[in-house]
Structures are given as C-alpha cells and as structure tokens.
Scaffold this active site. Structure first.
Site, PDB file in Angstrom:
ATOM      1  CD  GLU A 335      -3.212  -0.330   1.863  1.00  0.00           C
ATOM      2  OE1 GLU A 335      -3.381   0.378   1.552  1.00  0.00           O
ATOM      3  OE2 GLU A 335      -4.147  -1.701   2.701  1.00  0.00           O
ATOM      4  CD  GLU A 594      -3.545  -2.090   9.499  1.00  0.00           C
ATOM      5  OE1 GLU A 594      -2.962  -2.757   9.138  1.00  0.00           O
ATOM      6  OE2 GLU A 594      -4.441  -1.812   8.313  1.00  0.00           O
TER       7      GLU A 594
HETATM    8  C1  BGC Z   1      -5.382   1.446   5.006  1.00  0.00           C
HETATM    9  C2  BGC Z   1      -5.905   2.246   6.210  1.00  0.00           C
HETATM   10  C3  BGC Z   1      -6.895   3.106   5.380  1.00  0.00           C
HETATM   11  C4  BGC Z   1      -7.885   1.675   4.926  1.00  0.00           C
HETATM   12  C5  BGC Z   1      -9.408   1.763   4.497  1.00  0.00           C
HETATM   13  C6  BGC Z   1      -6.529   0.411   4.836  1.00  0.00           C
HETATM   14  O1  BGC Z   1      -5.935  -0.820   3.893  1.00  0.00           O
HETATM   15  O2  BGC Z   1      -4.348   1.064   5.702  1.00  0.00           O
HETATM   16  O3  BGC Z   1      -5.013   2.298   7.331  1.00  0.00           O
HETATM   17  O4  BGC Z   1      -7.307   3.989   6.146  1.00  0.00           O
HETATM   18  O5  BGC Z   1      -7.304   0.412   4.026  1.00  0.00           O
HETATM   19  O6  BGC Z   1     -10.493   1.741   5.738  1.00  0.00           O
END
Ligand code: BGC
Length: 709
Positions: A335, A594
């Site tokens: 990401e 996270e």
């Molecule tokens: C990210 C998050 C982001 C989210 C959206 C994820 O894959 O890592 O931090 O805000 O997607 O819901």
C-alpha cells in the site's frame, strides 16, 4: 521556470533494468554559478563527475504527476571541472509503480537543464536532447514494493541513443515539499539463527529506509536479503503481512570489499533475513538507514511512566517512518499510500511532534489537484484510482488545512485550500439522500472498531451517523475558515446550525462508544453530561476498555477529559492489557500498530491480510497528551501560539509529566510533578497565556512560573 529541455528516454526499452542517462561536456572559463534542474518519470539519482548531486532520496518525490510533477534544483557550481560527465539514473518509483493506473507502460523519462553562468556574463545550457546517451546501469531492477536488484559487475555498459518524448512541461512545478533524505543510522542489536535455521539481523527498531552492508566477496557471489517487521511466535522470520510486496534486496558482488545500499527504493522493517550472504556476517557489516522527509522537531514529552515514554518514541518513529514525501498509512506492505483518513486522524499529533507545515502544504496541493469535479476527495492522495468519498477520509480536505492553520498561524494554506474545502462540503450536499445530513452512501465507517460484527473490518457505529457528524464538523470548520480569511461566514454558520438541528432530530440516541464520542466532540449532543456519562458507562461496561476504531479513537480521550472524566481517560491511556495503547508496548512494539492485537497474547498474529506494525493512526493519542495531559493548546483568535492556553490535567499515577512545543514565538513548556504530598506545576510561556490549573483560571505574561497545589 520555462523549460527548454526535452523529455528523453532510451531509444530501445531496457525492460526492468534502470537506465543511466549520460552527457559529457567541457567548461572553459571561470564558473560563477551552475544550477541543475531535473526530474524524471520515476525516481532519479544524479551524479556529476561521480559525485552525488544533492541528497534527495526518491527524487522527485510523489505528487499528482498528471497535474503537478516536481522538479528539483541543485547548485552544482563547485562540482564542475574542465571535462565533465553528468549521469542520471532512473528507476520506476511511484510514477511507473505497480498500481499501473498512473502511467501504464510509460518509459523511464528524464528531463534536465544545467545552466552554467561564467564570470563575465556568458552563459551556457546543457539540456536533455538527442545528444544524450543511455546505458544499462548496475541496478537491474528497482521498484517500490518488490525491492531492488543490483549487479556490481555492470560498469560502463554500451551506450545507446535516446529518443525525444512527445511530452510537455506545463505540469512541472518546483519542489514544494520537504526534501527526503537519509536521516539516521541504526546499528543492529544482534545477528542470530532462528529455530527454522534462518540468519536474521535485528536492528532493534522498526525503521523505514534501507540497509547498507559491507561485504568481502568474490566476483559473482550473490546476496539476497528479505525484510520483516516482526518474528512469529516461534521466533522465526515472518513477513506474510507484506502481502504481495516482495521487499527483497538482491546484489551480485564484484571481487573484493564493497559497500552497497539500495538507491531507488525503500522498505519498512526491523529485521532482515540473509537468504544468501557470502562469508560470516557480523553486526558491524550492517546499518539500517532511516529515509524520510526533513522535518524540524518541535515537540517533546517525558513523564514518570516508562511505557508511556516508549509509546511516545513509537509515535515519533511512526511519524518519521510514514512521512516519506507523502503521509502514508504504512511503509512496508503493498500500500504505502497517502490515505486521507489516516492523515486526518494523525495531523494534530504530527503538528506537535515536528514542523510539518511545508510537508502537508505540498500534499494538500495534490489533494486539490486530484479533487473530482463533484468536489469528491479520492481515498488516497496522490490519487491513483477511481475510488473516493468516504466520510472522515475525505474530511482530510477540511481538517488538515484547519489544523495547519491552528498550529502554525499562517492563513496562506487556508486561502489556497479554500475552494477545495468548499468543494468537499458541496460534494456532500450533492451526494446525501437527506438534506442537512449525509445519508445513504458507503463509507469506511469506524474502520477497525472493536465492536465490529464478526468477519468485518468496520465497527458497529452507524455510517450515516459518522458521515452526518463529520458533515457538521466540516461546516463548522468552513465557517471558522471564512472568519480567518476575512470572508463572510454566514452561509456556513447557517449550514452548520441546520445540520446540527437535523442531526439532533434524527439521531436521538447513541449506540456505540464512537457515537458518544462524536456527539461530544462535534457539539452535537444537547446534553453533554448525559452523553459523557453514557460513554463512561460503555467504557466501564466493556471492562474499562475502548472499542473505538479509526474514527472514534483520536477523539476518545478528549471526549472524556473535556467532560469531567479525566481519570477514566488516564485509565484507558495506562491500560496495558489488550485493547490499549500500551498493550503493543508490552509486546515489544517500536512503532504503532494498525491493530490493537497485531500480535496476540499467545504470540500469534491477528491476520496476514491487514496487519501493519507501523501504522501511525492510533499514535494520535499523543495529541491528547500534548493538549490535555500537558494542557498546551493553540487559541483560535491568535493561532500558531501567538497566544496560548495552558490547562494541564495531571494524574498521580504518572508521577510527573513535562511537554514542550517550539512555536514561532519560542518554547512553550508545561510540567507537573507530584512531590512531597503536593502538586507542583511549571509553566514557561514566550507569549501571553491563559492558564487553568484545577479550578483556577488566570492570565500570564510571557515568563517562567511555578505554582503549588
Ligand atoms: C489502510 C488504512 C486505510 C484503510 C481504509 C487500509 O488498507 O491501510 O489505514 O485508512 O485501508 O479503510
């Protein structure tokens, strides 16, 4: 600047190999000044006569390239000689990254202008054009997620012609953000063998950047290095949570001793596994190098609880690890995107820790550029897909500029973003099913809330509730923004009143912790005392634990301490069992996770799918520590700490706490100390302060003060 140079690319594609563009030229005379302007379709590293030009890593950085493509300018006066060679290496970077939607199939393009001024007024340009040559470099492959592969034996590959690209220069802008460069070097804590027999180097700290190694090798020896954030419960190397990102560093050696580090990519890691490495690796052969945007440190905090101090360090590392030109969700898996929600959640804390005005101003410029004609805001900035418009994520469009204004007192960012901010409010008005609310749309909800139904990432807080609450907040910020810019706020005051009134009629009761929190912090409840009591009950009913996700968590402790529940806020802050801020600290975290349970009690993982160990969002709790625990708060009438409010909320369990913020007016300091059966406060203010200590409220002129209770 008006570009005369042309975009060039190798005449024949080189596949994965990173091309190096070269131009030889002579200088005859005394040079008074020489400036190189350069950018690439990808990331570049320029060398002049073998010396590295500048120290920008991953230049030109990441912007919404279609509209805003940064170039950098370097003073190279001292680097020039009579005979010169300028070589510029170009890798895929973000521009030609795997997301594909940026510019599928684009070549490794380069544009550069070297302007040489001689004493006496004569000038000369070296411009990218048909006279340049391209050759294969030692970097055989380089890409954001999969890593880099270099072959040290490749030197002076045959040169080939370049071609001129049909590509304009209208979107080129001068460097707007902070420079990204190497900022810290960390030596390994140990090298060890895992139960599975792997050789692993532990740097003792999760870091974003890359590893530099020194090796004594024979021609053709191969090195292969994998990266990971954590070990699994058996102590083995684990990086399934990187998902499709291979994050490998491969290197083919030449004869003799050599030192190498990647040049066009980065990784997020604490551990590396030596999949192949000649000889006996030693701790001294490896260094982890932190790469991030340059940011001036402005905030400091220390207290009498070692775990909170470690949490604070983790938040700082999380910020440095995720502020690599754009504010990313995480630095390791596939990401590493400028997720708007994450940035919005963390911006307050970010502004205290470091001066991030320039960093965010550049990112907001990209947000405005990527904003849809409807006013919608893509989920991540720079935008690379079609998806957009979640409440609390798109709200970064108003929350981030407003925070920058409050923290730094400069209305220029507000003025520049004003149309974008208005556009977001207009988008909501056009998208909602019910006027003066935001209903009927799909959002991320209270992302990762612990009250989520089984199998879902989204907490139980109603999406219409979140969206409407943030709509109220958006209108409120717009009204205040009008005030700050000397515009008439009437339209947004009216809009805000209508939203609040409709909200109150529609949402007559609250069903989750996050609903209570939003109702309190956005001034939506008519009875704050009752809502705060309900929130307190929900928290104690859950075992004195939070259940909030991305939306509720950043505001949770504020909702408590601003409504008479400071003790409960500290209960949550000091809790060490899952779920809590300190639970990851008990598990050895060196950045913010996270998930509250990224590593569970028994050492197993939450999941491989969404399990980043460097996600700054929940680090937003430090905003509360600065503003409520230490009590240092900006004042809307005199933002940027031209005046300050200092209202500490001490708790005996911490023993003592001190925090400071370096503002444009000087250092603001607030400390409190439980000692000799009493409480001592210390306040230093460079600027007029409105102070509240317990029940007492008074004004202070600039100075240093001590108070006893
Ligand atoms: C990210 C998050 C982001 C989210 C959206 C994820 O894959 O890592 O931090 O805000 O997607 O819901």
């Amino acid at each position: 600047m008006d570009w005369i140079a042309k975009w060039i690319a190798p005449a024949e594609p080189m596949g994965d190999v990173c091309p190096e563009f070269c131009r030889r030229f002579s200088c005859d005379g005394e040079i008074s000044r020489a400036v190189l302007s350069v950018t690439a379709m990808g990331v570049y590293e320029a060398r002049l006569n073998s010396g590295r030009v500048g120290n920008f890593v991953m230049a030109p950085g990441w912007t919404s390239y279609e509209f805003r493509h940064q170039y950098q300018q370097y003073d190279v006066t001292e680097m020039l000689r009579g005979e010169n060679e300028l070589c510029i290496l170009v890798g895929k970077g973000w521009y030609r990254g795997p997301w594909g939607s940026i510019k599928p199939g684009q070549p490794a393009g380069l544009i550069a202008e070297l302007k040489i001024e001689y004493a006496g007024g004569r000038g000369e340009y070296i411009l990218t054009d048909g006279s340049w040559r391209a050759r294969e470099s030692a970097v055989r492959f380089s890409e954001l997620y999969n890593g880099e592969r270099a072959d040290a034996r490749v030197t002076n590959a045959p040169e080939m012609p370049v071609k001129i690209l049909e590509k304009g220069t209208d979107n080129l802008i001068q460097q707007e953000g902070e420079v990204v460069c190497e900022q810290e070097r960390v030596k390994p804590r140990r090298i060890f063998s895992t139960p599975a027999g792997e050789t692993v180097v532990d740097f003792g700290q999760e870091i974003t950047g890359y590893v530099e190694f020194t090796v004594n090798a024979r021609d053709g020896d191969e090195i292969e290095i994998s990266h990971a954030e954590v070990l699994d419960k058996n102590g083995n190397f684990y990086n399934d949570n990187y998902r499709s990102a291979k994050a490998k560093l491969c290197y083919v050696c030449r004869d003799g001793e050599q030192t190498y580090k990647p040049r066009l990519t980065f990784f997020g890691f604490r551990y590396i596994r030596l999949d192949r490495f000649p000889g006996e690796p030693a701790v001294n052969d490896f260094t982890a190098i932190l790469v991030c945007s340059v940011m001036q440190r402005t905030g400091y905090m220390r207290c009498g609880n070692a775990m909170i101090n470690r949490l604070y360090e983790n938040v700082l590392w999380g910020q440095r690890g995720n502020f690599l030109d754009v504010p990313t969700d995480c630095p390791q898996r596939d990401e590493r995107l400028g997720w708007t929600g994450d940035a919005q959640v963390f911006v307050k804390t970010a502004c205290y820790n470091y001066n991030v005005k320039k960093f965010f101003s550049k990112w907001l410029g990209d947000m405005a550029a990527d904003q849809l004609p409807s006013g919608g805001i893509p989920h991540f900035i720079p935008a690379i897909g079609e998806k957009s418009n979640s409440a609390a994520w798109g709200d970064a469009a108003v929350i981030v500029p407003w925070q920058i204004y409050m923290s730094y007192g400069d209305s220029a960012v507000l003025a520049r973003q004003f149309e974008s901010m208005k556009g977001w409010a207009e988008y909501i008005a056009g998208a909602t099913k019910d006027e003066y609310l935001w209903t009927g749309c799909k959002h991320f909800g209270d992302w990762l809330g612990l009250d989520a139904p089984a199998g879902s990432y989204t907490g139980s807080t109603r999406e219409d509730f979140i969206a409407s609450a943030f709509y109220a907040n958006c209108a409120d910020i717009l009204a205040r923004t009008c005030g700050a810019l000397g515009k008439d706020p009437a339209e947004y005051i009216d809009l805000h009143e209508k939203i609040v009134s409709k909200f109150r009629r529609t949402f007559t009761e609250y069903t989750t912790q996050t609903e209570d929190v939003l109702a309190l912090v956005f001034g939506l409840t008519e009875d704050p005392a009752a809502t705060a009591a309900e929130l307190a009950d929900r928290i104690t009913g859950a075992g004195t634990a939070l259940q909030t996700g991305f939306v509720g968590t950043p505001y949770l402790l504020f909702a408590l301490s601003q409504n008479g529940y400071t003790g409960l806020a500290y209960d949550l802050l000091l809790r060490t069992e899952y779920p809590s801020w300190l639970y990851p600290v008990t598990k050895g975290a060196t950045t913010v996770w996270e998930h509250w349970d990224g590593i569970m009690e028994d050492g197993s993982f939450w999941s491989a799918d969404m399990n980043s160990f460097n996600h700054y969002a929940y680090g937003s709790v430090m905003g509360w520590v600065y503003e409520e625990a230490a009590g240092i708060q900006p004042v809307e009438e005199a933002p940027g700490f031209e005046k300050v409010r200092i209202a500490p909320k001490p708790d005996k369990r911490l023993g003592w706490l001190e925090a400071s913020v370096d503002s444009a007016y000087g250092r603001i300091f607030s400390g409190w100390y439980y000692e000799n059966e009493g409480l001592r406060y210390e306040i230093h203010t460079p600027t007029p302060a409105r102070v509240r200590l317990g029940e007492k409220e008074f004004d202070l002129e600039p100075g240093k003060y001590m108070f006893f209770e």
